[in-house]
Design an enzyme around this catalytic site. Sequence first.
Site, PDB file in Angstrom:
ATOM      1  N   LYS A   1      -5.049   1.625  -5.378  1.00 52.35           N
ATOM      2  CA  LYS A   1      -6.147   0.686  -5.083  1.00 52.35           C
ATOM      3  C   LYS A   1      -7.146   0.659  -6.233  1.00 52.35           C
ATOM      4  O   LYS A   1      -7.705  -0.380  -6.580  1.00 52.35           O
ATOM      5  CB  LYS A   1      -6.861   1.095  -3.785  1.00 52.35           C
ATOM      6  CG  LYS A   1      -6.056   0.809  -2.547  1.00 52.35           C
ATOM      7  CD  LYS A   1      -6.529  -0.471  -1.869  1.00 52.35           C
ATOM      8  CE  LYS A   1      -5.452  -1.148  -1.044  1.00 52.35           C
ATOM      9  NZ  LYS A   1      -4.835  -0.289  -0.042  1.00 52.35           N
TER      10      LYS A   1
ATOM     11  N   LYS B   1       6.088  -3.167  -3.191  1.00 54.85           N
ATOM     12  CA  LYS B   1       6.316  -3.472  -1.773  1.00 54.85           C
ATOM     13  C   LYS B   1       5.824  -4.882  -1.453  1.00 54.85           C
ATOM     14  O   LYS B   1       4.966  -5.417  -2.177  1.00 54.85           O
ATOM     15  CB  LYS B   1       5.625  -2.431  -0.882  1.00 54.85           C
ATOM     16  CG  LYS B   1       4.139  -2.414  -1.000  1.00 54.85           C
ATOM     17  CD  LYS B   1       3.497  -1.496   0.029  1.00 54.85           C
ATOM     18  CE  LYS B   1       1.989  -1.661  -0.113  1.00 54.85           C
ATOM     19  NZ  LYS B   1       1.175  -1.015   0.838  1.00 54.85           N
TER      20      LYS B   1
ATOM     21  N   LYS C   1       0.501  -9.161   0.699  1.00 58.17           N
ATOM     22  CA  LYS C   1      -0.014 -10.390   1.302  1.00 58.17           C
ATOM     23  C   LYS C   1      -0.144 -11.535   0.301  1.00 58.17           C
ATOM     24  O   LYS C   1      -0.503 -12.631   0.670  1.00 58.17           O
ATOM     25  CB  LYS C   1      -1.361 -10.083   1.960  1.00 58.17           C
ATOM     26  CG  LYS C   1      -1.161  -9.285   3.248  1.00 58.17           C
ATOM     27  CD  LYS C   1      -2.351  -8.465   3.680  1.00 58.17           C
ATOM     28  CE  LYS C   1      -2.019  -7.715   4.970  1.00 58.17           C
ATOM     29  NZ  LYS C   1      -2.710  -6.476   5.173  1.00 58.17           N
TER      30      LYS C   1
HETATM   31  P1  TYM Z   1      -1.952  -1.940   6.191  1.00 56.53           P
HETATM   32  O1  TYM Z   1      -2.914  -2.886   6.814  1.00 56.53           O
HETATM   33  O2  TYM Z   1      -1.839  -1.939   4.713  1.00 56.53           O
HETATM   34  O3  TYM Z   1      -0.495  -2.206   6.749  1.00 56.53           O
HETATM   35  C1  TYM Z   1      -0.236  -2.229   8.132  1.00 56.53           C
HETATM   36  C2  TYM Z   1       1.121  -1.624   8.457  1.00 56.53           C
HETATM   37  O4  TYM Z   1       2.164  -2.363   7.806  1.00 56.53           O
HETATM   38  C3  TYM Z   1       2.975  -1.484   7.035  1.00 56.53           C
HETATM   39  N1  TYM Z   1       3.426  -2.183   5.836  1.00 56.53           N
HETATM   40  C4  TYM Z   1       4.708  -2.237   5.443  1.00 56.53           C
HETATM   41  N2  TYM Z   1       5.834  -1.734   5.982  1.00 56.53           N
HETATM   42  C5  TYM Z   1       6.997  -1.993   5.329  1.00 56.53           C
HETATM   43  N3  TYM Z   1       7.069  -2.717   4.196  1.00 56.53           N
HETATM   44  C6  TYM Z   1       5.975  -3.245   3.610  1.00 56.53           C
HETATM   45  N4  TYM Z   1       6.056  -3.968   2.509  1.00 56.53           N
HETATM   46  C7  TYM Z   1       4.709  -3.014   4.238  1.00 56.53           C
HETATM   47  N5  TYM Z   1       3.428  -3.384   3.951  1.00 56.53           N
HETATM   48  C8  TYM Z   1       2.667  -2.859   4.943  1.00 56.53           C
HETATM   49  C9  TYM Z   1       2.049  -0.316   6.687  1.00 56.53           C
HETATM   50  O5  TYM Z   1       2.773   0.840   6.370  1.00 56.53           O
HETATM   51  C10 TYM Z   1       1.244  -0.183   7.960  1.00 56.53           C
HETATM   52  O6  TYM Z   1       1.927   0.586   8.920  1.00 56.53           O
HETATM   53  N6  TYM Z   1      -4.303   2.479   6.466  1.00 56.53           N
HETATM   54  C11 TYM Z   1      -3.526   1.514   7.200  1.00 56.53           C
HETATM   55  C12 TYM Z   1      -4.201   1.010   8.452  1.00 56.53           C
HETATM   56  C13 TYM Z   1      -4.683   2.078   9.370  1.00 56.53           C
HETATM   57  C14 TYM Z   1      -3.892   2.838  10.259  1.00 56.53           C
HETATM   58  C15 TYM Z   1      -4.807   3.684  10.962  1.00 56.53           C
HETATM   59  C16 TYM Z   1      -2.527   2.901  10.511  1.00 56.53           C
HETATM   60  C17 TYM Z   1      -5.962   2.462   9.532  1.00 56.53           C
HETATM   61  N7  TYM Z   1      -6.059   3.422  10.497  1.00 56.53           N
HETATM   62  C18 TYM Z   1      -4.351   4.608  11.901  1.00 56.53           C
HETATM   63  C19 TYM Z   1      -2.081   3.803  11.467  1.00 56.53           C
HETATM   64  C20 TYM Z   1      -3.001   4.641  12.143  1.00 56.53           C
HETATM   65  C21 TYM Z   1      -3.244   0.326   6.292  1.00 56.53           C
HETATM   66  O7  TYM Z   1      -3.960   0.055   5.369  1.00 56.53           O
HETATM   67  O8  TYM Z   1      -2.200  -0.452   6.716  1.00 56.53           O
END
Ligand code: TYM
Length: 341
Positions: A115, A197, A200
């Site tokens: 990041k 990966k 968005k």
């Molecule tokens: P975030 O918002 O980046 O992504 C949400 C979820 O989607 C999964 N993900 C993917 N899985 C497979 N391939 C991809 N290309 C891909 N891009 C995203 C992420 O692994 C995630 O599961 N920190 C977290 C949000 C969060 C959270 C939590 C998750 C905050 N508190 C507590 C679980 C428990 C995040 O930024 O996810």
Amino acid sequence: MADRIFSGIRPSGKLHLGNYLGAIKNWIELQNSPDTERAIFAVVDYHGITTPFDPETYRQQTLDTVLDFLAIGIDPKKSLLIRQSHIPEHTELAWIFNTITPVSWLERLPTYKEKLEESGKKYNHVGLLDYPVLMAADILIYKSNLVPIGDDQKAHIDITNEIAKKFNHMFGETFEPVKAYKAEGERIKSLQDSAKKMSKSGDEGIALIDFPDVIREKIKKAVTDSGHEVIFDPDKKPAISNLITIYHLLIKEVQPREPKEVEPLKFGIREIEKKYSGKTYIEFKNDLAEIIVNFLKPFQEKRKELEQDMTYVEDVLTESEEKAKLIASSTLTEIKQKMGL
Ligand code: TYM
């Protein structure tokens, strides 16, 4: 065993197929599992403000993400749907955890380094570094033990367990170990660069609300590897293997359920290779685009319906947040007592 599930997604942009295949698909599976005691899914809007955002549209973006959850199959009768910022116990617990988390644990995390790089080192604020501590609080405030996430979040679950262990050691047994629940689609790659990966931005990913023609165009433009064979080999052919993974995971969801006896065999990776043996990337991609379009059709229709009924969406949130708050405040009371606060 009664599992307590928690997971979250940032409302920073449109949800994409990576989010679905890496996380939400399993949320739905777990909410329906007889082993689940409770499931809580959050739009983590406090996490979303650690990178640039627009205050004019942010509230709507959060609601849009809730709409996505409901339209894709999160059932408010089985799961609680919450906005993180509406339950202040998350941030209160994060502060407590801040006082027991060494900075060095956070500095070495790949997500933090990424990041920071992405922002050209401009965004090196405390919130960015502290992000996993808030994530640990999200999970532990509900004493959750199972967290369905994609591969990129795995290191944050390790930190959550480190924090929980340290808290237990300092103030008495409070938290159980937390396990990551990972999906077959735990790492869906960018359509433009299979070293990255799916995210968005632009042509790299397919948003769940993309129009059919946009999807067809993005799949057409998706990079492929040298050669012309549709073969699953993540090392030598990472781009086509990624597309095969998407095909394999989605075709299960779009095929009619009957006849049951032939269903499981047809969708394996090997069956896909066989089906496209002697055919071109173009033929494979055309079929893949239609599978994605068909998979997203019912979701997009349901989402349009829900857009007309925002009162229902607000009601779901209010009811879920009231219930979640009861659990969160009971954990916080226990913690404060243990700490002499
Ligand atoms: P975030 O918002 O980046 O992504 C949400 C979820 O989607 C999964 N993900 C993917 N899985 C497979 N391939 C991809 N290309 C891909 N891009 C995203 C992420 O692994 C995630 O599961 N920190 C977290 C949000 C969060 C959270 C939590 C998750 C905050 N508190 C507590 C679980 C428990 C995040 O930024 O996810």
